[in-house]
Design a protein around this motif. Structure first.
Motif, short mmCIF file in Angstrom:
data_model
loop_
_atom_site.label_atom_id
_atom_site.label_comp_id
_atom_site.label_asym_id
_atom_site.label_seq_id
_atom_site.Cartn_x
_atom_site.Cartn_y
_atom_site.Cartn_z
N PHE A 119 21.29 22.97 49.62
CA PHE A 119 21.52 23.85 50.22
C PHE A 119 20.87 24.83 49.74
O PHE A 119 21.55 24.98 48.46
N CYS A 120 20.17 25.30 50.49
CA CYS A 120 19.33 26.19 49.42
C CYS A 120 19.13 27.37 50.38
O CYS A 120 18.65 28.43 49.88
N CYS A 121 18.86 28.04 51.12
CA CYS A 121 19.38 29.26 51.78
C CYS A 121 20.91 29.97 52.61
O CYS A 121 21.75 29.67 51.74
N LEU A 122 20.96 31.39 52.27
CA LEU A 122 22.14 31.57 52.37
C LEU A 122 21.81 32.76 53.80
O LEU A 122 20.67 33.79 54.01
N ASN A 123 23.00 33.54 53.87
CA ASN A 123 23.15 34.34 55.03
C ASN A 123 24.55 35.04 54.82
O ASN A 123 25.26 34.65 54.46
N ILE A 124 24.36 36.15 55.77
CA ILE A 124 25.98 37.20 55.42
C ILE A 124 25.86 37.08 57.30
O ILE A 124 25.95 37.07 58.13
N ARG A 125 27.68 37.64 57.27
CA ARG A 125 28.30 36.99 58.83
C ARG A 125 29.80 39.15 58.27
O ARG A 125 30.27 38.47 57.31
N ILE A 126 29.26 39.37 59.71
CA ILE A 126 30.08 40.33 59.25
C ILE A 126 30.50 39.92 59.98
O ILE A 126 31.08 40.23 61.65
N GLY A 127 32.61 40.16 60.34
CA GLY A 127 33.30 39.93 61.41
C GLY A 127 33.70 41.66 62.25
O GLY A 127 33.15 42.51 61.85
N ALA A 128 33.66 40.68 63.77
CA ALA A 128 33.41 41.73 65.08
C ALA A 128 34.33 42.95 64.30
O ALA A 128 35.71 42.66 64.31
N SER A 129 34.49 44.94 64.49
CA SER A 129 35.63 45.13 64.05
C SER A 129 36.21 46.34 66.15
O SER A 129 37.37 46.42 65.37
N SER A 130 35.06 45.68 66.72
CA SER A 130 35.40 45.78 68.19
C SER A 130 35.43 47.17 68.19
O SER A 130 36.18 47.75 69.01
N GLN A 131 34.30 48.31 67.65
CA GLN A 131 34.36 49.53 67.46
C GLN A 131 32.87 50.12 67.65
O GLN A 131 32.15 49.28 66.65
N ALA A 132 32.82 50.20 68.87
CA ALA A 132 31.55 50.47 69.12
C ALA A 132 30.35 51.29 67.94
O ALA A 132 29.10 51.38 68.26
N THR A 133 31.21 52.18 67.76
CA THR A 133 30.27 53.53 66.51
C THR A 133 30.71 53.26 65.47
O THR A 133 30.13 53.48 64.90
N ASN A 134 31.46 51.92 64.75
CA ASN A 134 30.93 51.74 63.42
C ASN A 134 29.49 50.70 63.00
O ASN A 134 29.01 49.70 64.19
N PHE A 135 28.93 50.92 62.15
CA PHE A 135 27.42 49.82 62.25
C PHE A 135 26.88 49.70 60.94
O PHE A 135 27.75 49.79 60.18
N ALA A 136 26.61 48.98 61.15
CA ALA A 136 25.94 47.68 59.73
C ALA A 136 24.69 47.35 59.48
O ALA A 136 24.30 47.89 60.52
N CYS A 137 24.73 47.57 57.95
CA CYS A 137 22.99 46.85 58.50
C CYS A 137 23.22 45.75 57.07
O CYS A 137 23.53 46.20 55.34
N GLY A 138 21.68 45.46 56.91
CA GLY A 138 21.92 43.80 55.84
C GLY A 138 20.26 44.08 55.02
O GLY A 138 19.43 44.27 55.36
N GLU A 139 20.57 43.86 53.38
CA GLU A 139 19.44 43.95 52.94
C GLU A 139 19.77 42.16 51.34
O GLU A 139 20.75 42.57 51.52
N PHE A 140 18.53 42.03 51.29
CA PHE A 140 18.54 40.98 50.00
C PHE A 140 17.71 41.19 49.49
O PHE A 140 16.04 42.09 49.85
N ILE A 141 17.64 41.48 47.82
CA ILE A 141 17.16 41.30 47.17
C ILE A 141 16.93 40.40 45.84
O ILE A 141 17.73 40.01 45.61
N LEU A 142 15.71 40.05 46.34
CA LEU A 142 15.99 38.76 45.15
C LEU A 142 14.74 39.19 43.80
O LEU A 142 13.83 40.01 44.37
N GLU A 143 15.17 38.46 43.86
CA GLU A 143 14.24 38.52 41.76
C GLU A 143 13.65 37.11 41.78
O GLU A 143 14.03 36.13 41.63
N ASN A 144 12.09 37.47 41.96
CA ASN A 144 11.23 36.12 41.73
C ASN A 144 11.45 35.75 40.48
O ASN A 144 11.49 36.45 39.69
N LYS A 145 10.88 34.07 40.75
CA LYS A 145 10.72 32.98 39.81
C LYS A 145 9.64 33.87 39.16
O LYS A 145 9.23 33.74 37.23
N TYR A 146 8.53 34.10 39.69
CA TYR A 146 6.75 34.26 39.32
C TYR A 146 6.90 35.66 39.26
O TYR A 146 6.11 36.51 40.82
N THR A 147 6.06 36.17 38.67
CA THR A 147 5.18 38.14 39.78
C THR A 147 4.09 37.78 39.41
O THR A 147 3.21 37.16 39.34
#
Length: 158
Positions: free
Chosen positions: A120-148
């Protein structure tokens, strides 16, 4: 630019309603030292929305299962009032308060927290349903690189 040479910033899902559940893209952590997973919520209707981390063996989601090793979590339950992130109990998911506020949640992940012994080397995000059409979300990953590097490797392909 030091930021783009040392970190890879990936939007894993664009701003969208949480009326239905959200599953982000999987991101490989093969070339990352650490990863910060950032979720921003705009809740015009209060809802105790759950944010969870899942791991897989590749970016297609093979063998997907919840992350089981706890990671540090920080939260700001009202970004309109303050920019302060408050340390929460370590975990693999976080449920925000049932309030109509703009919120930010950050998970810090050491790739060793994934089930590396079973590929296992991969990751994701799961957001539960709010049942609210006016609620919003966004998601980002910031990865610190092994090599510049000025030209970074893709994190959305294996």
């Amino acid at each position: 630019m030091n930021l783009v040479e040392n970190y890879k910033i990936i939007q894993v899902f664009e701003p969208k309603t949480t009326n239905a559940a959200i599953t982000s893209d999987y991101i490989t952590l093969k070339n990352a030292v650490t990863a910060a997973v950032i979720v921003n919520l705009a809740q015009t209707a209060g809802h105790a929305t759950q944010i969870s981390l899942y791991q897989s063996q590749d970016v297609e989601g093979t063998g997907a299962k919840p992350l089981v090793n706890d990671v540090p979590i920080l939260a700001n339950e009202d970004v309109s009032a303050s920019d302060t992130l408050v340390r929460q109990s370590d975990g693999v998911s976080f449920t925000v308060a049932n309030t109509a506020k703009n919120k930010q949640i950050i998970f810090y992940i050491d790739p060793a927290k994934l089930d590396m012994n079973n590929g296992f080397c991969c990751l994701n995000i799961r957001i539960g349903a709010s049942s609210q059409a006016t609620n919003f979300a966004c998601g980002e990953f910031i990865l610190e690189n092994k090599y510049t590097q000025t030209e970074q490797l893709s994190a959305v392909v294996d």
